[in-house]
Design a protein around this motif. Structure first.
Motif, PDB file in Angstrom:
ATOM      1  N   LEU A   1      -7.657 -12.801   1.270  1.00 17.18           N
ATOM      2  CA  LEU A   1      -7.694 -11.457   1.858  1.00 17.18           C
ATOM      3  C   LEU A   1      -6.463 -11.017   2.852  1.00 17.18           C
ATOM      4  CD1 LEU A   1     -11.604 -10.659   2.457  1.00 17.18           C
ATOM      5  CD2 LEU A   1     -10.378  -9.922   0.544  1.00 17.18           C
TER       6      LEU A   1
ATOM      7  N   ARG B   1     -11.602 -17.870   2.165  1.00 16.76           N
ATOM      8  CA  ARG B   1     -12.006 -16.182   1.509  1.00 16.76           C
ATOM      9  C   ARG B   1     -11.102 -15.343   2.484  1.00 16.76           C
ATOM     10  NH1 ARG B   1     -16.093 -14.479  -1.841  1.00 16.76           N
ATOM     11  NH2 ARG B   1     -15.594 -12.061  -2.246  1.00 16.76           N
TER      12      ARG B   1
ATOM     13  N   THR C   1     -21.239  -4.450  -3.011  1.00 18.76           N
ATOM     14  CA  THR C   1     -20.317  -5.138  -3.903  1.00 18.76           C
ATOM     15  C   THR C   1     -19.003  -5.080  -3.191  1.00 18.76           C
ATOM     16  OG1 THR C   1     -20.134  -2.933  -4.916  1.00 18.76           O
ATOM     17  CG2 THR C   1     -21.807  -4.503  -6.012  1.00 18.76           C
TER      18      THR C   1
ATOM     19  N   GLN D   1     -15.895  -6.257  -1.368  1.00 16.82           N
ATOM     20  CA  GLN D   1     -15.260  -7.469  -1.289  1.00 16.82           C
ATOM     21  C   GLN D   1     -14.622  -8.254  -0.098  1.00 16.82           C
ATOM     22  OE1 GLN D   1     -14.940  -9.556  -4.267  1.00 16.82           O
ATOM     23  NE2 GLN D   1     -16.512  -7.995  -4.878  1.00 16.82           N
ATOM     24  N   ASP D   2     -15.229  -7.481   1.154  1.00 18.22           N
ATOM     25  CA  ASP D   2     -14.804  -7.803   2.522  1.00 18.22           C
ATOM     26  C   ASP D   2     -15.895  -8.257   3.306  1.00 18.22           C
ATOM     27  OD1 ASP D   2     -16.075  -5.380   3.094  1.00 18.22           O
ATOM     28  OD2 ASP D   2     -14.085  -4.436   3.806  1.00 18.22           O
TER      29      ASP D   2
ATOM     30  N   PHE E   1     -18.987 -11.414   2.584  1.00 13.72           N
ATOM     31  CA  PHE E   1     -19.422 -12.254   1.636  1.00 13.72           C
ATOM     32  C   PHE E   1     -20.146 -13.460   2.172  1.00 13.72           C
ATOM     33  CE2 PHE E   1     -14.925 -12.037   2.690  1.00 13.72           C
ATOM     34  CZ  PHE E   1     -14.740 -13.096   3.605  1.00 13.72           C
TER      35      PHE E   1
ATOM     36  N   GLU F   1     -21.248 -19.247  -3.780  1.00  8.72           N
ATOM     37  CA  GLU F   1     -21.509 -17.798  -3.382  1.00  8.72           C
ATOM     38  C   GLU F   1     -22.838 -17.294  -3.523  1.00  8.72           C
ATOM     39  OE1 GLU F   1     -18.956 -13.703  -3.046  1.00  8.72           O
ATOM     40  OE2 GLU F   1     -18.223 -14.944  -4.342  1.00  8.72           O
TER      41      GLU F   1
END
Length: 174
Positions: A118, A114, A54, A56-57, A59, A5
């Motif tokens: 989700l 990822r 920040t 999370q959806d 990346f 990441e």
């Protein structure tokens, strides 16, 4: 090669890969002056903003070879509320000399994994219709699903979307 990441400290290296790859990939597609005027500083600022987020959806992952970033991919939730495709591969760029080695497939698989985390089971990617990467997306099972006109450097281009209705099909270790 290591896929990890991205961190805020990677913004400069990601910007360099991004612009250098645009210049090699689009050299016969986009106007020369447009490519020559791309700014590392502006791109770095943009990537710093993305990497500072920040949420999370969205990346970003980078590929390192001996500590040097040679590629990256960015993905997240599709932003136009498409009724079918809920995830999006926003960007994937790999330095020219590292292309054709399976890195792109690994990055796409990482983004898809990822999205699966989700609970997103579909994805699309927009790409210039003249981009040689279209064959790459087709080789991964992407279906041509949309088309639109965009402008870059005061020139109109056709952009196409490849879609996958099952992101799990992109996972390498499934």
């Amino acid at each position: 090669m290591l896929i990890r990441e991205a961190k805020l400290a990677d913004a400069n290296a990601i910007a360099k890969v991004h612009i250098d790859t645009w210049r090699t990939t689009y050299r016969h597609i986009m106007p020369e002056d447009f490519l020559a005027n791309l700014s590392y500083e502006k791109r770095e600022t943009g990537w710093a903003q993305i990497l500072s987020n920040t949420v999370q959806d969205n990346f970003t992952y980078v590929v390192e070879d001996v500590g040097q970033i040679v590629g990256f991919a960015n993905g997240g939730l599709e932003q136009t509320n498409d009724p079918i495709y809920k995830g999006e591969l926003n960007a994937i760029y790999i330095v020219e000399k590292y292309q054709g080695q399976g890195i792109g497939h690994n990055l796409v698989s990482t983004i898809a994994a990822r999205l699966v985390q989700l609970n997103v089971s579909s994805m699309l990617v927009w790409v210039l219709a003249d981009n040689p990467a279209c064959k790459f997306y087709e080789s991964l099972g992407g279906q041509l699903v949309k088309e639109k006109l965009i402008e870059r450097g005061k020139v109109e281009f056709v952009e196409v979307a490849y879609g996958w209705t099952n992101t799990r099909s992109l996972l390498i270790n499934s």
